[in-house]
Design a protein around this motif. Structure first.
Motif, PDB file in Angstrom:
ATOM      1  N   GLN A   9       0.841  -1.190   0.000  1.00  0.00           N
ATOM      2  CA  GLN A   9       0.000   0.000   0.000  1.00  0.00           C
ATOM      3  C   GLN A   9       0.873   1.236   0.000  1.00  0.00           C
ATOM      4  O   GLN A   9       0.774   2.076  -0.879  1.00  0.00           O
ATOM      5  CB  GLN A   9      -0.909  -0.032   1.247  1.00  0.00           C
ATOM      6  CG  GLN A   9      -1.958   1.063   1.319  1.00  0.00           C
ATOM      7  CD  GLN A   9      -1.443   2.404   1.778  1.00  0.00           C
ATOM      8  OE1 GLN A   9      -1.705   3.420   1.113  1.00  0.00           O
ATOM      9  NE2 GLN A   9      -0.698   2.459   2.860  1.00  0.00           N
ATOM     10  N   SER A  10       1.737   1.342   1.011  1.00  0.00           N
ATOM     11  CA  SER A  10       2.518   2.570   1.209  1.00  0.00           C
ATOM     12  C   SER A  10       3.634   2.730   0.192  1.00  0.00           C
ATOM     13  O   SER A  10       4.045   3.842  -0.117  1.00  0.00           O
ATOM     14  CB  SER A  10       3.140   2.558   2.599  1.00  0.00           C
ATOM     15  OG  SER A  10       4.034   1.452   2.704  1.00  0.00           O
ATOM     16  N   GLY A  11       4.153   1.618  -0.281  1.00  0.00           N
ATOM     17  CA  GLY A  11       5.341   1.678  -1.148  1.00  0.00           C
ATOM     18  C   GLY A  11       6.607   1.992  -0.369  1.00  0.00           C
ATOM     19  O   GLY A  11       7.649   2.287  -0.941  1.00  0.00           O
ATOM     20  N   GLY A  40       4.895   7.826  -6.540  1.00  0.00           N
ATOM     21  CA  GLY A  40       6.093   8.517  -6.065  1.00  0.00           C
ATOM     22  C   GLY A  40       6.754   7.843  -4.880  1.00  0.00           C
ATOM     23  O   GLY A  40       7.831   8.261  -4.445  1.00  0.00           O
ATOM     24  N   SER A  41       6.150   6.792  -4.327  1.00  0.00           N
ATOM     25  CA  SER A  41       6.780   6.106  -3.195  1.00  0.00           C
ATOM     26  C   SER A  41       8.005   5.334  -3.696  1.00  0.00           C
ATOM     27  O   SER A  41       8.188   5.145  -4.907  1.00  0.00           O
ATOM     28  CB  SER A  41       5.785   5.145  -2.545  1.00  0.00           C
ATOM     29  OG  SER A  41       5.360   4.194  -3.503  1.00  0.00           O
ATOM     30  N   THR A  42       8.823   4.873  -2.764  1.00  0.00           N
ATOM     31  CA  THR A  42      10.077   4.217  -3.153  1.00  0.00           C
ATOM     32  C   THR A  42       9.813   3.006  -4.050  1.00  0.00           C
ATOM     33  O   THR A  42      10.459   2.827  -5.089  1.00  0.00           O
ATOM     34  CB  THR A  42      10.843   3.787  -1.882  1.00  0.00           C
ATOM     35  OG1 THR A  42      11.017   4.946  -1.077  1.00  0.00           O
ATOM     36  CG2 THR A  42      12.189   3.172  -2.210  1.00  0.00           C
ATOM     37  N   ILE A  43       8.860   2.165  -3.658  1.00  0.00           N
ATOM     38  CA  ILE A  43       8.597   0.948  -4.447  1.00  0.00           C
ATOM     39  C   ILE A  43       8.052   1.327  -5.824  1.00  0.00           C
ATOM     40  O   ILE A  43       8.457   0.764  -6.848  1.00  0.00           O
ATOM     41  CB  ILE A  43       7.647   0.006  -3.673  1.00  0.00           C
ATOM     42  CG1 ILE A  43       8.415  -0.571  -2.479  1.00  0.00           C
ATOM     43  CG2 ILE A  43       7.095  -1.108  -4.574  1.00  0.00           C
ATOM     44  CD1 ILE A  43       7.611  -1.451  -1.554  1.00  0.00           C
ATOM     45  N   ALA A  44       7.172   2.333  -5.874  1.00  0.00           N
ATOM     46  CA  ALA A  44       6.620   2.756  -7.165  1.00  0.00           C
ATOM     47  C   ALA A  44       7.726   3.327  -8.052  1.00  0.00           C
ATOM     48  O   ALA A  44       7.716   3.129  -9.270  1.00  0.00           O
ATOM     49  CB  ALA A  44       5.521   3.784  -6.946  1.00  0.00           C
ATOM     50  N   ARG A  45       8.691   3.984  -7.444  1.00  0.00           N
ATOM     51  CA  ARG A  45       9.780   4.578  -8.250  1.00  0.00           C
ATOM     52  C   ARG A  45      10.758   3.519  -8.727  1.00  0.00           C
ATOM     53  O   ARG A  45      11.273   3.591  -9.840  1.00  0.00           O
ATOM     54  CB  ARG A  45      10.551   5.607  -7.419  1.00  0.00           C
ATOM     55  CG  ARG A  45       9.825   6.905  -7.180  1.00  0.00           C
ATOM     56  CD  ARG A  45      10.803   8.008  -6.789  1.00  0.00           C
ATOM     57  NE  ARG A  45      11.754   7.596  -5.768  1.00  0.00           N
ATOM     58  CZ  ARG A  45      11.557   7.707  -4.459  1.00  0.00           C
ATOM     59  NH1 ARG A  45      10.435   8.203  -4.010  1.00  0.00           N
ATOM     60  NH2 ARG A  45      12.479   7.325  -3.590  1.00  0.00           N
ATOM     61  N   VAL A  59       4.745  -0.604 -12.583  1.00  0.00           N
ATOM     62  CA  VAL A  59       3.841  -0.419 -11.440  1.00  0.00           C
ATOM     63  C   VAL A  59       2.404  -0.574 -11.900  1.00  0.00           C
ATOM     64  O   VAL A  59       1.996   0.025 -12.901  1.00  0.00           O
ATOM     65  CB  VAL A  59       3.971   0.985 -10.803  1.00  0.00           C
ATOM     66  CG1 VAL A  59       3.203   1.034  -9.478  1.00  0.00           C
ATOM     67  CG2 VAL A  59       5.401   1.371 -10.595  1.00  0.00           C
ATOM     68  N   LEU A  60       1.671  -1.394 -11.183  1.00  0.00           N
ATOM     69  CA  LEU A  60       0.221  -1.473 -11.374  1.00  0.00           C
ATOM     70  C   LEU A  60      -0.369  -0.770 -10.153  1.00  0.00           C
ATOM     71  O   LEU A  60      -0.301  -1.291  -9.033  1.00  0.00           O
ATOM     72  CB  LEU A  60      -0.214  -2.934 -11.421  1.00  0.00           C
ATOM     73  CG  LEU A  60       0.335  -3.721 -12.618  1.00  0.00           C
ATOM     74  CD1 LEU A  60       0.244  -5.223 -12.377  1.00  0.00           C
ATOM     75  CD2 LEU A  60      -0.418  -3.355 -13.885  1.00  0.00           C
TER      76      LEU A  60
END
Ligand code: AGP
Length: 610
Positions: free
Chosen positions: A350-352, A379-384, A389-390
């Motif tokens: 959720q948070s990334g 923009g979270s770390t995991i999304a970046r 990214v889905l």
């Protein structure tokens, strides 16, 4: 976990900091503090416990000024206490700072700093950073930061006020999130987006070891060597009210009630519902050729996100016929796992910003393995950092207990499995069309379940003194049971366990005694009769049995004292409905017990340390 806020500008910083800390309170904390430049000096106020304790101090001893930093602390090193609360300063009184994260080499650094004459007052790893910065500071804040961070091991997000330069806030982070934005009256920093939404929707996410210098007129960015860099903004279109409680008593209830909308918004990103519902092929990361090269999928997450991954595993296996493993990130990262060619790593968060999930992502990237994130925060770390990214479109989730994020993660995993199945020929166009047209009805069915929640509330009012609750099911229902049990234990503090229904007899049934509550989840017709037998086995041993069923299942009622049924739906879609009564049950049990539903004890929303 811990929250940082900061403001410099034309307004009084104190109320802005307090409002920001209140917004970030969902992250979990046990003490809070602020430091504000009042035009003559940096004044610190801090207190153990709830923010209301700090507020009471500020009411008695107001602090006014145009630049300040604030912090909610979730104790890691040193007990929750006034002394260990942030901000912390250096012996020479040149600076104060707040910190999120863990400094892993703090003992070594502390010994070195003590030898150099630093006088420590707290037990925290954070004070080591303040003292270190104080030691290397020679009048140039940027130089001091670039020199100090080279010596730090671990994770950190820091907001620093230097007494020589008191209208600027210096920020730097590594493996711990920070987001900055410029509003109409000044510059803001926070650990998470909701704290900025009242001031701006255009925010900048700080990258590892990047430095931001906030002044009343703008924000400048530098790399770890102090060289200026340009950084763009991300526009956040979350509704401001979405991060507020509105007329609901708790965020958790508000977020459960938002599930039909969150589900629809997420599904609409990946499915065109015009005329004949159809997947939007270009919203998924696979070309036709590409999809055929996927040999194995590994799904990684923590807590609820891992549980969503367990359902994802069922979907990928059933629809795309791909071998799948789902694993807990904190175990996976130390498992010496050897990746195979053709493997794809799904990271659910959720948070990334979950530390263990980020570590798993980086392991896969280092091994050259394709990574796909299912994430809620742009923009979270995991999304970046993930290759693809889905996104889930749950909107901000404030309650510590994940509800709508789980539902939207499962939605994305289901649709992704269907997309892979279509390309690989394991799902026919007809089956996909039929599943998608049933999917279109899910939000109304969810809404009806939510509207009928009074029955669940009544049941909870009779059962809330339960000391042990078991959730049992098979297959998809076992995966659902795990999330149902986590929800109940985290918000109501009732010991609850999920057990594969067929496994009970191999030991755990010994725990069943007169009155033990056992919840059977039966959404899969071909397994229902088997789980029903298991329910009968516990009923005759004195258990109080509740069954949750997909439509009307024959012969269930005789094994249970209570049956909750939701409107019949395709079995693969049943989790979207079944989870709602389970979340509501956990909620009402917690409310009945008088628990702090939105901020359960010891928990933090975003687990940014190991
Ligand atoms: C569950 O209600 C919790 N909030 C927790 O298990 C959570 O799902 C887990 O910490 C993972 O968080 P993430 O989705 O932000 O990575």
């Amino acid at each position: 976990m811990c929250g940082i806020v900061g403001y410099t500008g034309r307004d009084n910083a104190t109320p802005i900091l307090m409002e920001g800390l209140d917004t970030l309170a969902y992250r979990g904390y046990d003490s809070a503090g602020i430091a504000v430049w009042n035009g003559e000096d940096i004044v610190m106020k801090k207190e153990k416990g709830q923010l209301s304790n700090l507020k009471a101090i500020l009411d008695r001893e107001p602090v006014t000024g145009s630049c300040g930093i604030g912090h909610t602390r979730w104790a890691t090193h040193g007990e929750p206490s006034y002394i260990n609360s942030h901000p912390h300063g250096d012996t020479k009184k040149q600076l104060v700072l707040v910190h999120n994260g863990i400094i892993e080499n703090y003992v070594r650094l502390k010994n070195m700093l003590v030898e150099r004459g630093c006088k420590f007052v707290s037990d925290t790893d954070t004070e080591v950073v303040a003292q270190l910065l104080g030691e290397v500071y020679e009048g140039d804040p940027l130089a001091a930061i670039t020199n100090a961070i080279r010596l730090l091991e671990g994770s950190f997000a820091l907001a620093i006020l230097f007494r020589d330069d008191p209208t600027r806030i210096y920020c730097v982070c590594k493996d711990s999130p920070m987001v900055v934005g410029f509003g109409k009256d000044g510059a803001h920093i926070a650990s998470d987006i909701p704290a900025l939404l009242s001031y701006t929707r255009d925010v900048t996410f700080m990258g590892d070891k990047q430095i931001a210098v906030l002044s009343p007129v703008g924000i400048a960015f530098y790399d770890e060597f102090g060289t200026p860099i340009d950084k763009g903004c991300t526009h956040i279109d979350w509704d401001l009210d979405a991060a507020k409680k509105g007329s609901y008593e708790h965020y958790m209830m508000k977020e459960i009630c938002e599930e039909p909308v969150a589900f629809r918004k997420t599904a609409e990103q990946y499915v065109s519902f015009r005329e004949q519902p159809k997947l939007k092929a270009d919203c998924f990361p696979w070309s036709d050729e590409d999809a055929k090269t996927v040999k194995r999928i590994r799904i990684i997450g923590c807590g609820t996100a891992y549980h969503a991954g367990l359902l994802g595993k069922k979907y990928f296996q059933e629809l795309a016929k791909i071998p799948v493993e789902a694993e807990i990130a904190s175990e996976f990262r130390y498992s010496d796992y050897v990746f195979e060619e053709g493997e794809v790593l799904f990271l659910i968060s959720q948070s990334g910003e979950t530390a263990d999930t980020i570590a798993a992502l980086r392991m896969a990237k280092q091994a050259g393995i394709r990574t796909v994130a299912v994430c809620n925060v742009i923009g979270s770390t995991i999304a970046r950092e993930a290759d693809e990214v889905l996104f889930t479109f749950a909107g901000p989730e404030i309650a510590v207990a994940a509800t709508k994020s789980y539902l939207t993660q499962v939605t994305v995993l289901f649709l992704t499995a269907m997309r892979l199945g279509l390309i690989r020929g394991t799902v026919s166009e007809e089956r996909a069309a039929s599943l998608l047209s049933e999917l279109a009805d899910i939000p109304q069915k969810m809404q009806r379940l939510i509207d009928e929640r009074g029955e669940i509330q009544y049941f909870a009012s009779r059962e809330f003194s339960a000391r042990h609750v078991f959730f049992i099911g098979r297959g998809i229902d076992n995966a659902l049971s795990m999330e149902a049990a986590l929800k109940l234990k985290e918000v109501s503090y009732i010991h609850s366990e999920a057990y594969a229904a067929g496994e009970l007899k191999h030991g755990t049934i010994a725990l069943i005694e007169e009155g033990t509550l056992v919840v059977g989840i039966l959404t899969q017709r071909k397994l229902a009769a088997k789980t029903a037998s298991n329910l009968e086995e516990v009923r005759v041993r004195g258990a109080n049995v509740l069954a949750l069923t997909n439509g009307e299942l024959p012969d269930i009622a005789s094994h249970c004292s209570k049956v909750w049924k939701f409107e019949e739906t395709n079995e693969l879609l049943a989790p979207f409905l079944a989870i709602i009564p389970m979340q509501l049950f956990a909620y009402y049990m917690a409310v009945q017990k008088g628990c702090n539903v939105d901020k359960p004890r010891n928990l933090a929303k975003s687990v940014t340390v190991e």
